[in-house]
Enzyme design. Structure first.
Site, PDB file in Angstrom:
ATOM      1  N   GLY A 213       0.803  -1.230   0.000  1.00 14.33           N
ATOM      2  CA  GLY A 213       0.000   0.000   0.000  1.00 14.33           C
ATOM      3  C   GLY A 213       0.829   1.269   0.000  1.00 14.33           C
ATOM      4  O   GLY A 213       0.579   2.182   0.795  1.00 14.33           O
TER       5      GLY A 213
ATOM      6  N   ASP B  77      -3.609  -6.802  -5.503  1.00 13.03           N
ATOM      7  CA  ASP B  77      -4.667  -6.712  -4.491  1.00 13.03           C
ATOM      8  C   ASP B  77      -4.298  -7.727  -3.414  1.00 13.03           C
ATOM      9  O   ASP B  77      -4.380  -8.937  -3.641  1.00 13.03           O
ATOM     10  CB  ASP B  77      -6.017  -7.058  -5.131  1.00 13.03           C
TER      11      ASP B  77
ATOM     12  N   SER C 245      -3.723  -0.296  14.673  1.00 11.50           N
ATOM     13  CA  SER C 245      -4.438   0.961  14.914  1.00 11.50           C
ATOM     14  C   SER C 245      -4.879   1.006  16.369  1.00 11.50           C
ATOM     15  O   SER C 245      -5.152  -0.039  16.973  1.00 11.50           O
ATOM     16  CB  SER C 245      -5.677   1.031  14.022  1.00 11.50           C
TER      17      SER C 245
ATOM     18  N   TYR D 221     -13.543  -3.366  11.536  1.00 11.89           N
ATOM     19  CA  TYR D 221     -12.186  -2.835  11.323  1.00 11.89           C
ATOM     20  C   TYR D 221     -11.338  -3.067  12.566  1.00 11.89           C
ATOM     21  O   TYR D 221     -10.196  -3.526  12.485  1.00 11.89           O
ATOM     22  CB  TYR D 221     -12.290  -1.344  10.991  1.00 11.89           C
TER      23      TYR D 221
ATOM     24  N   ALA E 250     -11.668  -5.330  14.789  1.00 12.30           N
ATOM     25  CA  ALA E 250     -11.343  -6.757  14.925  1.00 12.30           C
ATOM     26  C   ALA E 250     -10.138  -7.118  14.061  1.00 12.30           C
ATOM     27  O   ALA E 250      -9.259  -7.871  14.489  1.00 12.30           O
ATOM     28  CB  ALA E 250     -12.549  -7.608  14.532  1.00 12.30           C
TER      29      ALA E 250
END
Ligand SMILES: NC(=O)c1ccc[n+]([C@@H]2O[C@H](COP(=O)([O-])OP(=O)(O)OC[C@H]3O[C@@H](n4cnc5c(N)ncnc54)[C@H](OP(=O)(O)O)[C@@H]3O)[C@@H](O)[C@H]2O)c1
Lengths: 83, 242
Positions: B9, B57, B137, B150, B152
């Site tokens: 990414g 991807d 995060s 998200y 999790a």
């Protein structure tokens, strides 16, 4: 087709290479040599490294569909020969 | 020869900032994203010898495998992996479409695990240790309304960090998580004005973070000085979770 003896030779060669990279002395590997819990200074990560190397060389992955039990170099060679 | 770092990414946001900083610090970088974006092509032109990008991807196993194969073909076995690519899908869980739940898990968790697996297969054969950094995060630690799935995936990444750190420590490969707080990137673009104000109010350092606030920690964890730090989560959030 790779036969079991050719595979065993390859396994012996790659095992020696992995041991050398770890700074361990080379030990004879025969069909009866157990990878873990035997005289070979091999741990589970070394075994994973060996399997990745064998897949790279032979293009075969006998574990694609799931783990298959083996203990010795001969048993591993037979799995590749049959794959 | 430069050490190679794989960054998933790298086309925008935090991944782009990390890629840029690594190139400036002399690393070779292999990165991927689904689209090249606007900022990566000039960087590719500026660092043709040390930057590699491949369309991939990471939520699709064959695609992430092809990316790792391409990166290894270009630069050899990597020194480090930064699992940065991720998506956010907001919504109350009771009504969040299952396809979005699947997307989140497939990209943020399964994708990261698959990339780590593929990279490790090369890292294990490379003597001299290595680094894996998972970008999780604070949402995975503390939660936030509308981000349950998200959260999790990010808590899952922290679990991956701790287990993998134990598994590969013998090879001097360290595995850590970096957990940013709210960053001013495209991902946080859906925050409302009210939400932003609330976050700023609750943050001791009085603002949202930027990608540049996180990059120095990444450089530190990649460096030789961090060789005895593993299995940890480093939170970079201006103090909002303190
Ligand atoms: N922004 C925040 O507030 C915040 C806070 C804490 C943690 N984080 C985490 O930090 C990481 C980076 O976030 P960000 O804010 O920089 O997000 P961003 O600006 O949306 O960038 C995400 C990057 O990941 C790539 N990507 C997304 N899905 C992908 C896929 N399936 N395959 C390959 N690449 C994919 C994107 O490129 P394409 O879309 O072209 O694929 C892009 O390069 C994420 O893991 C995120 O969860 C962000």
């Amino acid at each position: 087709m790779t036969d079991t003896n050719t595979m065993l030779d390859l396994i012996t060669q790659e095992t020696a290479r992995i041991l050398a990279e770890k700074g361990e002395a080379a030990l004879p590997v025969t069909a009866d040599t157990a990878f873990l819990d035997g005289p070979l200074p091999f741990d589970s990560l070394d075994l994973a490294t060996l399997i990745v190397a064998l897949e790279g060389i032979t293009g075969k992955d006998p574990f694609r569909a799931g783990f298959r039990q083996f203990n010795t170099a001969g048993e591993l060679a037979a799995l590749y020969a049959a794959a | 020869m430069s050490r190679t770092v794989i960054v998933t990414g790298g086309s925008r946001g935090l991944g782009l900032a990390i890629t840029r900083a690594l190139l400036e610090a002399g690393y070779a970088v292999a990165t991927c994203s689904r689209h090249p974006g606007d900022d990566l092509p000039p960087l590719l032109a500026a660092y043709p010898d040390r930057l590699f990008w491949q369309q991939a991807d990471i939520g699709v196993a064959a695609s992430s495998q092809a990316f790792i194969d391409g990166a290894v073909q270009r630069f050899g076995a990597p020194w480090a992996l930064i699992n940065n690519a991720g998506i956010a899908r907001e919504g109350i869980l009771a009504t969040l479409p299952l396809v979005e739940v699947d997307d989140l898990i497939q990209t943020n968790l399964t994708g990261a695990i698959q990339v780590a697996r593929a990279a490790l297969r090369h890292m294990l054969s490379r003597p001299g240790g290595g680094r894996i950094i998972n970008i999780s995060s604070i949402i995975g630690q503390r939660g936030y309304t509308g981000l349950a799935a998200y959260a999790a995936t990010k808590a899952g990444l922290d679990g991956l960090t701790r287990a993998l750190a134990r598994e590969v420590g013998r090879r001097r490969i360290t595995v850590n998580s970096v957990a940013p707080g709210y960053l001013d990137t495209e991902m946080s673009g859906t925050l409302s004005g009210g939400q932003r104000e609330q976050i700023v109010r609750r943050t001791p350092l009085g603002r949202l973070g930027t990608a540049d606030d996180v990059v120095p920690a990444i450089l530190f964890l990649l460096g030789d000085g961090a060789h005895f730090i593993t299995g940890q989560t480093l939170t970079i959030d201006g103090g909002i979770t303190c």
